[in-house]
Design an enzyme around this catalytic site. Structure first.
Site, PDB file in Angstrom:
ATOM      1  N   ASP A  11      47.594  52.363  17.707  1.00 26.87           N
ATOM      2  CA  ASP A  11      48.218  51.110  17.719  1.00 26.87           C
ATOM      3  C   ASP A  11      48.865  50.563  18.663  1.00 26.87           C
ATOM      4  O   ASP A  11      49.679  50.934  19.217  1.00 26.87           O
ATOM      5  CB  ASP A  11      49.386  51.416  16.404  1.00 26.87           C
ATOM      6  CG  ASP A  11      49.948  50.219  15.742  1.00 26.87           C
ATOM      7  OD1 ASP A  11      49.873  49.027  16.578  1.00 26.87           O
ATOM      8  OD2 ASP A  11      50.924  50.175  14.989  1.00 26.87           O
ATOM      9  N   TYR A 230      61.433  58.132  15.240  1.00 25.81           N
ATOM     10  CA  TYR A 230      60.311  57.444  14.767  1.00 25.81           C
ATOM     11  C   TYR A 230      59.472  56.323  15.553  1.00 25.81           C
ATOM     12  O   TYR A 230      60.250  55.304  16.163  1.00 25.81           O
ATOM     13  CB  TYR A 230      60.805  56.692  13.397  1.00 25.81           C
ATOM     14  CG  TYR A 230      59.737  55.972  12.574  1.00 25.81           C
ATOM     15  CD1 TYR A 230      58.665  56.742  12.032  1.00 25.81           C
ATOM     16  CD2 TYR A 230      59.598  54.343  12.377  1.00 25.81           C
ATOM     17  CE1 TYR A 230      57.589  55.922  11.202  1.00 25.81           C
ATOM     18  CE2 TYR A 230      58.599  53.774  11.662  1.00 25.81           C
ATOM     19  CZ  TYR A 230      57.556  54.692  11.340  1.00 25.81           C
ATOM     20  OH  TYR A 230      56.619  53.978  10.552  1.00 25.81           O
ATOM     21  N   LYS A 233      53.712  55.776  11.958  1.00 29.67           N
ATOM     22  CA  LYS A 233      53.030  56.833  11.536  1.00 29.67           C
ATOM     23  C   LYS A 233      51.829  57.304  12.417  1.00 29.67           C
ATOM     24  O   LYS A 233      51.388  56.424  12.831  1.00 29.67           O
ATOM     25  CB  LYS A 233      52.811  56.537   9.984  1.00 29.67           C
ATOM     26  CG  LYS A 233      52.861  57.557   9.086  1.00 29.67           C
ATOM     27  CD  LYS A 233      54.133  58.343   9.016  1.00 29.67           C
ATOM     28  CE  LYS A 233      54.146  59.547   8.170  1.00 29.67           C
ATOM     29  NZ  LYS A 233      55.399  60.342   8.342  1.00 29.67           N
TER      30      LYS A 233
HETATM   31  P1  13P Z   1      52.331  51.928  11.692  1.00 26.96           P
HETATM   32  O1  13P Z   1      52.603  53.314  12.011  1.00 26.96           O
HETATM   33  O2  13P Z   1      50.898  51.765  11.039  1.00 26.96           O
HETATM   34  O3  13P Z   1      52.376  51.287  12.944  1.00 26.96           O
HETATM   35  O4  13P Z   1      53.397  51.711  10.353  1.00 26.96           O
HETATM   36  C1  13P Z   1      54.614  51.679  10.850  1.00 26.96           C
HETATM   37  C2  13P Z   1      55.628  51.187   9.861  1.00 26.96           C
HETATM   38  O5  13P Z   1      56.871  51.567  10.003  1.00 26.96           O
HETATM   39  C3  13P Z   1      55.100  50.505   8.626  1.00 26.96           C
HETATM   40  O6  13P Z   1      56.292  50.198   7.713  1.00 26.96           O
HETATM   41 MG    MG Z   2      52.380  49.445  13.535  1.00 20.27          MG
HETATM   42 MG    MG Z   3      48.953  52.047  12.016  1.00 18.52          MG
END
Ligand code: 13P
Ligand code: MG
Ligand code: MG
Ligand code: 13P
Length: 366
Positions: A11, A230, A233
């Site tokens: 990402d 964090y 994800k």
């Molecule tokens: P991603 O990991 O796909 O960037 O999503 C992050 C997120 O916090 C979605 O609410």
């Molecule tokens: Mg993202």
């Molecule tokens: Mg993602």
């Protein structure tokens, strides 16, 4: 000649929150691979699933090759400049290290690689999931490779009845790769005992016991373990060879009809059903639901056929409707109980601050 299929996913920024990368961003990554990969790779396929861009490459350099990993890293770096220029959200989100150091593993992007001698007919599947973690593939992989309820070939094909070898990683061990090898059918209960814990134990690869060839490769990256906080994800990718010594394509797809509940969804902190979606799908409701796409390929001398969308069929519309209902059901209880992840898995620091503040206000009475 052995062919390697490498998929590297990151990402590096998306439009309107965590929805989808821009066309300009995708184009930049594609042109980079075209130009700088021309002497290194045989073929490539660039796609997105939610806000993640995946670079799938075929080549003859084997797994964990520095040139291949660096090519993808540099393409993502080039893309990040565009993402910043366009004000995309989370520009460079998954590039967690400043400079490339030989292997992209442990640097943020997810990696899955298969190396094999091509069979006369060589089909394989490329899965990409968004808004979830690597353990999201545990249940489907377990069912496809060990349960005749999904894999009829375990009863009907003598190539499959010997079973499979699972390599399972304890992803909580951050000091090195801690892996166990277990075999079906005799170790099935042991495998299930580990795989029930998607946050900790992740299937890393699967091998045929008939030919000993590798059937599947799954990325095991846990961003939280690399960044210590964090940053998004993990959004795992998976490659699976199918047919003959491996389950048929439909046997690999079958368990995805469950829409099983996985970790992820909004802020990577909730539980939601994994929805099989069409290629190049976006994200929407409650930054989800968690999604998985599947591109089917055939390959000859490293050259890829066009990608066929394995979840673009009326049957999967029916599954998507059921999964949507399941998503609404769990969302109705908001933050309560299993709808939000347990404290140990919560991806947001905010709740830690709240609990620390409240701890001081508790009074112990007799
Ligand atoms: P991603 O990991 O796909 O960037 O999503 C992050 C997120 O916090 C979605 O609410
Ligand atoms: Mg993202
Ligand atoms: Mg993602
Ligand atoms: P911000 O706190 O930066 O808005 O991040 C939240 C997020 O990305 C989850 O969607």
């Amino acid at each position: 000649m052995k062919i390697t299929v490498s998929v590297i996913k990151a990402d590096i920024g998306s439009i309107g929150g965590h929805i989808k990368p821009s066309e300009r961003l995708l184009d930049t990554v594609k042109k980079f691979i075209q130009e700088y990969g021309k002497d290194i790779i045989i073929d490539y396929y660039i796609s997105y699933t939610g806000d993640d861009i995946a670079i799938l490459m075929t080549h003859t350099h084997g797994k964990n090759n520095e040139k291949i990993h660096k090519l993808a890293w540099d393409a993502f770096k080039a893309g990040t400049l565009i993402a910043k220029d366009q004000g995309l959200y989370g520009a460079g989100q998954d590039l967690l290290k400043d400079s490339f150091s030989g292997n992209i593993k442990g640097m943020g992007p997810a990696v899955a690689e298969l190396e094999f001698n091509e069979r006369p007919g060589e089909p394989f599947l490329f899965f990409a999931a968004d808004k979830t973690e690597p353990g999201a593939y545990n249940l489907p992989v377990y069912l496809s490779f060990s349960d005749p309820m999904h894999c009829a070939g375990l009863l009907l094909s003598s190539n499959l009845t010997k079973g499979f070898k699972f390599r399972i990683m304890d992803v909580e061990n951050t000091k090195g790769d801690k892996v166990i090898e277990l075999r079906t059918p005799e170790d099935m209960y042991d495998i299930a005992a580990l795989l029930r814990d998607n946050a900790r134990f992740v299937v890393e690869s699967v091998y045929s016991r008939h030919s000993e060839d590798q059937a599947a490769a799954i990325s095991t990256t846990r961003l939280h373990n690399i960044a210590g906080k964090y940053v998004g994800k993990d959004d795992p990718v998976m490659l699976v060879r199918t047919q003959k010594d491996f389950p048929a394509t439909g046997e690999i797809l079958s368990p995805f009809s469950l829409g099983h509940l996985v970790a992820g969804f909004m802020r990577g902190s909730h539980t939601g059903p994994l929805m099989p979606v069409k290629l190049n799908s976006t994200i929407s409701y409650f930054d989800g639901p968690p999604i998985v796409s599947c591109a089917a390929f055939s390959i000859r001398n490293g050259k890829l056929s066009e990608a066929v969308d394995a979840f673009d069929h009326p049957y999967w519309d029916h599954v998507r409707a059921e999964v949507s209902k399941k998503a609404s059901d769990i969302r109705r209880q908001g933050f309560s109980g299993p709808a939000m992840l347990p404290y140990s898995e919560l991806e947001y620091g905010g709740i830690v601050d709240i609990l620390e503040r409240l701890e001081k206000k508790f009074k112990i009475t007799k």
